[in-house]
Design an enzyme around this catalytic site. Structure first.
Site, PDB file in Angstrom:
ATOM      1  N   LEU A 136       0.848  -1.193   0.000  1.00 46.39           N
ATOM      2  CA  LEU A 136       0.000   0.000   0.000  1.00 46.39           C
ATOM      3  C   LEU A 136       0.881   1.240   0.000  1.00 46.39           C
ATOM      4  O   LEU A 136       1.991   1.229   0.553  1.00 46.39           O
ATOM      5  CB  LEU A 136      -0.911   0.021   1.232  1.00 46.39           C
ATOM      6  CG  LEU A 136      -1.930  -1.119   1.383  1.00 46.39           C
ATOM      7  CD1 LEU A 136      -2.704  -0.958   2.685  1.00 46.39           C
ATOM      8  CD2 LEU A 136      -2.882  -1.179   0.195  1.00 46.39           C
ATOM      9  N   ASP A 137       0.367   2.318  -0.594  1.00 48.60           N
ATOM     10  CA  ASP A 137       1.067   3.599  -0.535  1.00 48.60           C
ATOM     11  C   ASP A 137       1.243   4.022   0.921  1.00 48.60           C
ATOM     12  O   ASP A 137       0.490   3.606   1.809  1.00 48.60           O
ATOM     13  CB  ASP A 137       0.261   4.685  -1.261  1.00 48.60           C
ATOM     14  CG  ASP A 137       0.181   4.457  -2.754  1.00 48.60           C
ATOM     15  OD1 ASP A 137       0.975   3.659  -3.280  1.00 48.60           O
ATOM     16  OD2 ASP A 137      -0.696   5.077  -3.392  1.00 48.60           O
ATOM     17  N   ARG A 138       2.201   4.875   1.136  1.00 43.37           N
ATOM     18  CA  ARG A 138       2.525   5.361   2.486  1.00 43.37           C
ATOM     19  C   ARG A 138       1.288   5.822   3.251  1.00 43.37           C
ATOM     20  O   ARG A 138       1.070   5.465   4.406  1.00 43.37           O
ATOM     21  CB  ARG A 138       3.528   6.515   2.366  1.00 43.37           C
ATOM     22  CG  ARG A 138       3.881   7.187   3.681  1.00 43.37           C
ATOM     23  CD  ARG A 138       4.655   8.473   3.449  1.00 43.37           C
ATOM     24  NE  ARG A 138       5.004   9.088   4.710  1.00 43.37           N
ATOM     25  CZ  ARG A 138       6.173   8.925   5.326  1.00 43.37           C
ATOM     26  NH1 ARG A 138       7.092   8.167   4.782  1.00 43.37           N
ATOM     27  NH2 ARG A 138       6.424   9.511   6.482  1.00 43.37           N
ATOM     28  N   THR A 140      -1.939   5.284   2.504  1.00 41.20           N
ATOM     29  CA  THR A 140      -3.112   4.414   2.414  1.00 41.20           C
ATOM     30  C   THR A 140      -3.079   3.449   3.596  1.00 41.20           C
ATOM     31  O   THR A 140      -2.047   2.849   3.884  1.00 41.20           O
ATOM     32  CB  THR A 140      -3.112   3.622   1.095  1.00 41.20           C
ATOM     33  OG1 THR A 140      -3.143   4.546   0.002  1.00 41.20           O
ATOM     34  CG2 THR A 140      -4.320   2.702   1.008  1.00 41.20           C
ATOM     35  N   ARG A 235      -6.067   6.248  -7.180  1.00 40.04           N
ATOM     36  CA  ARG A 235      -5.912   7.703  -7.088  1.00 40.04           C
ATOM     37  C   ARG A 235      -5.927   8.348  -8.484  1.00 40.04           C
ATOM     38  O   ARG A 235      -6.611   9.353  -8.716  1.00 40.04           O
ATOM     39  CB  ARG A 235      -4.624   8.035  -6.343  1.00 40.04           C
ATOM     40  CG  ARG A 235      -4.602   7.469  -4.918  1.00 40.04           C
ATOM     41  CD  ARG A 235      -3.212   7.480  -4.310  1.00 40.04           C
ATOM     42  NE  ARG A 235      -2.701   8.838  -4.155  1.00 40.04           N
ATOM     43  CZ  ARG A 235      -1.450   9.115  -3.781  1.00 40.04           C
ATOM     44  NH1 ARG A 235      -0.580   8.129  -3.576  1.00 40.04           N
ATOM     45  NH2 ARG A 235      -1.071  10.361  -3.646  1.00 40.04           N
TER      46      ARG A 235
END
EC number: 5.4.99.-
Length: 296
Positions: A136-138, A140, A235
């Site tokens: 996951l993104d930082r 998220t 996103r």
């Protein structure tokens, strides 16, 4: 620290197979794993006797393999960080990642989920390295699955490629989204940026499905599923149809209501290859998103 061992009983229809065929075809070991077992300190036993890959098997034989110890990267140091464990067994570790924490270390961050998991392994006296199944993104939050050994990771990677693993995300996006839909638009790097992505004709194939769960005065709550797994996919896709995520200022979202992209990995479903059953998990969104979801 004990080495990882696995064993199986040969079935009637498997009689006559040689060990190499049994492991590669019957148990889905990769050729590289089998090579490591042979040459890097692993072991193959049939009925308790050390054997080679040409041994012919009979019904009822006990095939046991010992995997060589994994090499832990010296570049990744364990770090004592809070770890919200959702599920754990001998093969997998599922955690609910907090926002503002990258999945793996980067030069721009101090600490990561992977380092927290590595610290947990050491505390539990597990000689394991890090095998993230998904990332996951930082900023998220939500479910991140780690395999505890290379074989377990390889089996779930195959499920990902065949789209058998299912994940559902919750997102809060700007505006009133009308109806459910699909965004099918290729994604690539934006010119001049090493971070930002955009929809572009020469990008990688990317498909996102979304369903509207609730509409508020100025934003909507969506459930989303990915058919592909591109960087920043949700996103980028939601911004491309005029509904950027709340808090996602990189892609046109406002930080007035929340200070990070309002995206949470809420559900995960996969076939557990060792339990031989499908298992499902859920994780509630953190307070910053929950406050906006419960506002109505």
């Amino acid at each position: 620290m004990s080495s990882l061992m696995m064993n199986w009983i040969v079935k009637e229809e498997e009689e006559g197979m040689i060990v190499r065929e049994y492991l590669l075809q019957g148990k889905s070991l990769s050729r590289s794993m089998l090579t490591d077992i042979k040459f890097k300190g692993g072991r193959i036993c049939v009925n308790g006797v050390s054997s080679n890959v040409r041994t012919i098997l009979n019904e009822g034989d006990n095939v046991e393999i010992t995997f060589p110890d994994e090499e832990i990267s010296e570049s990744m140091s364990p770090l004592d960080l809070p770890l919200h464990i959702i599920y754990e067994d001998d093969h997998y570790l599922l955690v609910n990642k907090q926002a503002n924490l990258p999945t793996i270390p980067s030069r721009h961050s101090v600490g990561s989920l992977a380092q927290a998991v590595l610290y947990y392994y050491k505390k539990m006296d597990l000689n394991r390295t890090i095998h993230p199944v998904n990332r996951l993104d930082r900023d998220t939050s939500g479910l991140v699955l780690f395999a505890k050994h290379r074989f377990a990771h390889d089996l779930l990677s195959k499920q990902q490629r065949s789209k058998e693993m299912k994940r559902m995300y919750l997102a809060l996006v700007h505006g009133a989204v009308i109806g459910n839909g699909e965004v099918n638009a290729p994604i690539g790097r934006r010119e001049g940026s090493i971070i930002e992505r955009t929809v572009r004709p020469d990008g990688q194939h990317a498909v996102t499905n979304y369903n509207v769960s609730e509409r508020y005065d100025s934003y909507s709550l969506l459930q989303l599923a990915l058919q592909t797994g591109r960087t920043h996919q949700i996103r980028v896709h939601m911004a491309s149809i005029g509904h950027p995520l709340l808090g996602d200022d990189l892609y046109g979202g406002s930080r007035e209501l929340i200070t990070r992209q309002a995206l949470h990995s809420a559900k995960l479903e996969f076939y557990h290859p060792f339990l031989e059953e499908t298992i499902r998990f859920e994780a509630d969104p953190p307070e910053d998103m929950k406050r906006l979801i419960q506002k109505k």
